[in-house]
Design a protein around this motif. Structure first.
Motif, PDB file in Angstrom:
ATOM      1  N   LEU A   1       0.838  -1.183   0.000  1.00 22.38           N
ATOM      2  CA  LEU A   1       0.000   0.000   0.000  1.00 22.38           C
ATOM      3  C   LEU A   1       0.877   1.237   0.000  1.00 22.38           C
ATOM      4  O   LEU A   1       1.844   1.330   0.756  1.00 22.38           O
ATOM      5  CB  LEU A   1      -0.889  -0.026   1.239  1.00 22.38           C
ATOM      6  N   ARG A   2       0.543   2.180  -0.865  1.00 22.60           N
ATOM      7  CA  ARG A   2       1.279   3.445  -0.948  1.00 22.60           C
ATOM      8  C   ARG A   2       0.370   4.561  -0.466  1.00 22.60           C
ATOM      9  O   ARG A   2      -0.682   4.791  -1.055  1.00 22.60           O
ATOM     10  CB  ARG A   2       1.735   3.708  -2.382  1.00 22.60           C
ATOM     11  N   ILE A   3       0.780   5.238   0.594  1.00 21.18           N
ATOM     12  CA  ILE A   3      -0.017   6.309   1.186  1.00 21.18           C
ATOM     13  C   ILE A   3       0.823   7.567   1.281  1.00 21.18           C
ATOM     14  O   ILE A   3       1.985   7.518   1.689  1.00 21.18           O
ATOM     15  CB  ILE A   3      -0.515   5.915   2.589  1.00 21.18           C
ATOM     16  N   SER A   4       0.212   8.689   0.924  1.00 19.72           N
ATOM     17  CA  SER A   4       0.833   9.998   1.129  1.00 19.72           C
ATOM     18  C   SER A   4       0.002  10.762   2.144  1.00 19.72           C
ATOM     19  O   SER A   4      -1.228  10.711   2.107  1.00 19.72           O
ATOM     20  CB  SER A   4       0.869  10.807  -0.173  1.00 19.72           C
ATOM     21  N   ILE A   5       0.692  11.467   3.026  1.00 19.07           N
ATOM     22  CA  ILE A   5       0.019  12.362   3.956  1.00 19.07           C
ATOM     23  C   ILE A   5       0.439  13.779   3.607  1.00 19.07           C
ATOM     24  O   ILE A   5       1.635  14.086   3.563  1.00 19.07           O
ATOM     25  CB  ILE A   5       0.369  12.047   5.417  1.00 19.07           C
ATOM     26  N   VAL A   6      -0.545  14.626   3.344  1.00 17.47           N
ATOM     27  CA  VAL A   6      -0.292  16.030   3.027  1.00 17.47           C
ATOM     28  C   VAL A   6      -0.770  16.844   4.215  1.00 17.47           C
ATOM     29  O   VAL A   6      -1.954  16.807   4.563  1.00 17.47           O
ATOM     30  CB  VAL A   6      -1.029  16.457   1.741  1.00 17.47           C
ATOM     31  N   GLY A   7       0.167  17.551   4.828  1.00 19.28           N
ATOM     32  CA  GLY A   7      -0.124  18.333   6.023  1.00 19.28           C
ATOM     33  C   GLY A   7       0.466  17.640   7.234  1.00 19.28           C
ATOM     34  O   GLY A   7      -0.101  16.676   7.736  1.00 19.28           O
ATOM     35  N   MET A   8       1.615  18.101   7.669  1.00 18.23           N
ATOM     36  CA  MET A   8       2.320  17.426   8.763  1.00 18.23           C
ATOM     37  C   MET A   8       2.292  18.245  10.049  1.00 18.23           C
ATOM     38  O   MET A   8       3.257  18.280  10.795  1.00 18.23           O
ATOM     39  CB  MET A   8       3.749  17.095   8.335  1.00 18.23           C
ATOM     40  N   GLY A   9       1.140  18.863  10.301  1.00 11.52           N
ATOM     41  CA  GLY A   9       0.915  19.459  11.614  1.00 11.52           C
ATOM     42  C   GLY A   9       0.659  18.329  12.597  1.00 11.52           C
ATOM     43  O   GLY A   9       1.026  17.171  12.359  1.00 11.52           O
ATOM     44  N   ARG A  10       0.010  18.643  13.688  1.00 11.03           N
ATOM     45  CA  ARG A  10      -0.222  17.628  14.723  1.00 11.03           C
ATOM     46  C   ARG A  10      -0.997  16.420  14.196  1.00 11.03           C
ATOM     47  O   ARG A  10      -0.600  15.273  14.414  1.00 11.03           O
ATOM     48  CB  ARG A  10      -0.963  18.245  15.906  1.00 11.03           C
ATOM     49  N   THR A  11      -2.090  16.659  13.469  1.00  7.51           N
ATOM     50  CA  THR A  11      -2.919  15.558  12.982  1.00  7.51           C
ATOM     51  C   THR A  11      -2.155  14.675  12.003  1.00  7.51           C
ATOM     52  O   THR A  11      -2.164  13.447  12.124  1.00  7.51           O
ATOM     53  CB  THR A  11      -4.197  16.107  12.318  1.00  7.51           C
ATOM     54  N   GLY A  12      -1.494  15.277  11.024  1.00  8.08           N
ATOM     55  CA  GLY A  12      -0.749  14.509  10.033  1.00  8.08           C
ATOM     56  C   GLY A  12       0.428  13.759  10.628  1.00  8.08           C
ATOM     57  O   GLY A  12       0.688  12.612  10.274  1.00  8.08           O
ATOM     58  N   THR A  13       1.121  14.401  11.553  1.00  7.36           N
ATOM     59  CA  THR A  13       2.266  13.755  12.205  1.00  7.36           C
ATOM     60  C   THR A  13       1.814  12.553  13.019  1.00  7.36           C
ATOM     61  O   THR A  13       2.420  11.476  12.953  1.00  7.36           O
ATOM     62  CB  THR A  13       3.014  14.769  13.092  1.00  7.36           C
ATOM     63  N   GLN A  14       0.737  12.712  13.765  1.00  3.92           N
ATOM     64  CA  GLN A  14       0.225  11.580  14.555  1.00  3.92           C
ATOM     65  C   GLN A  14      -0.240  10.448  13.649  1.00  3.92           C
ATOM     66  O   GLN A  14       0.028   9.273  13.932  1.00  3.92           O
ATOM     67  CB  GLN A  14      -0.909  12.043  15.465  1.00  3.92           C
ATOM     68  N   ALA A  15      -0.907  10.786  12.558  1.00  2.00           N
ATOM     69  CA  ALA A  15      -1.361   9.761  11.619  1.00  2.00           C
ATOM     70  C   ALA A  15      -0.171   9.012  11.023  1.00  2.00           C
ATOM     71  O   ALA A  15      -0.190   7.787  10.921  1.00  2.00           O
ATOM     72  CB  ALA A  15      -2.209  10.384  10.517  1.00  2.00           C
ATOM     73  N   ALA A  16       0.871   9.737  10.650  1.00  2.00           N
ATOM     74  CA  ALA A  16       2.067   9.099  10.083  1.00  2.00           C
ATOM     75  C   ALA A  16       2.721   8.169  11.104  1.00  2.00           C
ATOM     76  O   ALA A  16       3.106   7.043  10.773  1.00  2.00           O
ATOM     77  CB  ALA A  16       3.061  10.160   9.622  1.00  2.00           C
ATOM     78  N   ARG A  17       2.833   8.606  12.332  1.00  2.00           N
ATOM     79  CA  ARG A  17       3.437   7.757  13.370  1.00  2.00           C
ATOM     80  C   ARG A  17       2.621   6.494  13.604  1.00  2.00           C
ATOM     81  O   ARG A  17       3.162   5.402  13.746  1.00  2.00           O
ATOM     82  CB  ARG A  17       3.596   8.552  14.657  1.00  2.00           C
ATOM     83  N   ARG A  18       1.299   6.645  13.648  1.00  2.00           N
ATOM     84  CA  ARG A  18       0.443   5.467  13.859  1.00  2.00           C
ATOM     85  C   ARG A  18       0.535   4.503  12.675  1.00  2.00           C
ATOM     86  O   ARG A  18       0.589   3.289  12.867  1.00  2.00           O
ATOM     87  CB  ARG A  18      -1.003   5.905  14.098  1.00  2.00           C
ATOM     88  N   LEU A  19       0.564   5.046  11.461  1.00  2.00           N
ATOM     89  CA  LEU A  19       0.691   4.177  10.284  1.00  2.00           C
ATOM     90  C   LEU A  19       2.002   3.404  10.306  1.00  2.00           C
ATOM     91  O   LEU A  19       2.029   2.198  10.060  1.00  2.00           O
ATOM     92  CB  LEU A  19       0.622   5.006   9.003  1.00  2.00           C
ATOM     93  N   LEU A  20       3.093   4.097  10.581  1.00  2.00           N
ATOM     94  CA  LEU A  20       4.399   3.428  10.607  1.00  2.00           C
ATOM     95  C   LEU A  20       4.491   2.400  11.726  1.00  2.00           C
ATOM     96  O   LEU A  20       5.137   1.364  11.559  1.00  2.00           O
ATOM     97  CB  LEU A  20       5.519   4.461  10.724  1.00  2.00           C
TER      98      LEU A  20
END
Length: 144
Positions: free
Chosen positions: A3-22
């Motif tokens: 699965l290839r996912i991009s997150i656009v917007g690395m404020g608090r919400t995007g950063t938390q989402a990226a950490r949870r995904l990883l």
């Protein structure tokens, strides 16, 4: 195929989402982008750091928007005064972590569908958003 996912917007919400995904899927092909490149630096080595929103869109099949205002969503999707999405979203799923009010979300959904993509407001926790990868949706969102 991973699965290839991009997150656009690395404020608090995007950063938390990226950490949870990883944490949930360490081998996921993750791309991150923010207008302030320093916000992406914590993910160097575990994600691709895109240099533009357009690059982030091109890198993935699922695009996660973690943007605080509709204006940023419009810029990312290249949606101008006519309301049409002109960014290349055909065949892509756009998951909005901070969706606009319902009437605007409906218009955005229609514009993305017209451009050949699919739109989902993650706040609904719709299990079919990521199809067989529903566990990744749970990783994107904080616990209820």
């Amino acid at each position: 195929m991973s699965l290839r996912i991009s997150i656009v917007g690395m404020g608090r919400t995007g950063t938390q989402a990226a950490r949870r995904l990883l944490a949930a899927e360490p081998d996921i092909a993750l791309t991150v982008y923010d207008i302030d490149p320093d916000r992406c630096e914590d993910f160097r080595g575990s994600a691709t750091l895109a240099t533009s929103a357009r690059e982030a869109l091109a890198e993935s099949d699922t695009i996660v928007l973690a943007l605080p205002r509709e204006r940023e969503i419009d810029r990312t999707l290249e949606r101008f005064s006519d309301g049409e999405v002109t960014a290349p979203v055909a065949g892509k799923l756009i998951v909005d972590l901070e969706p606009p009010p319902p009437d605007r979300a409906r218009r955005l959904d229609q514009a993305i569908a017209t451009a050949g993509g699919r739109y989902a407001c993650a706040a609904l926790r719709s299990r079919d958003i990521l199809g067989t990868d529903a566990r990744l949706l749970d990783a994107l969102l904080p616990p209820r």
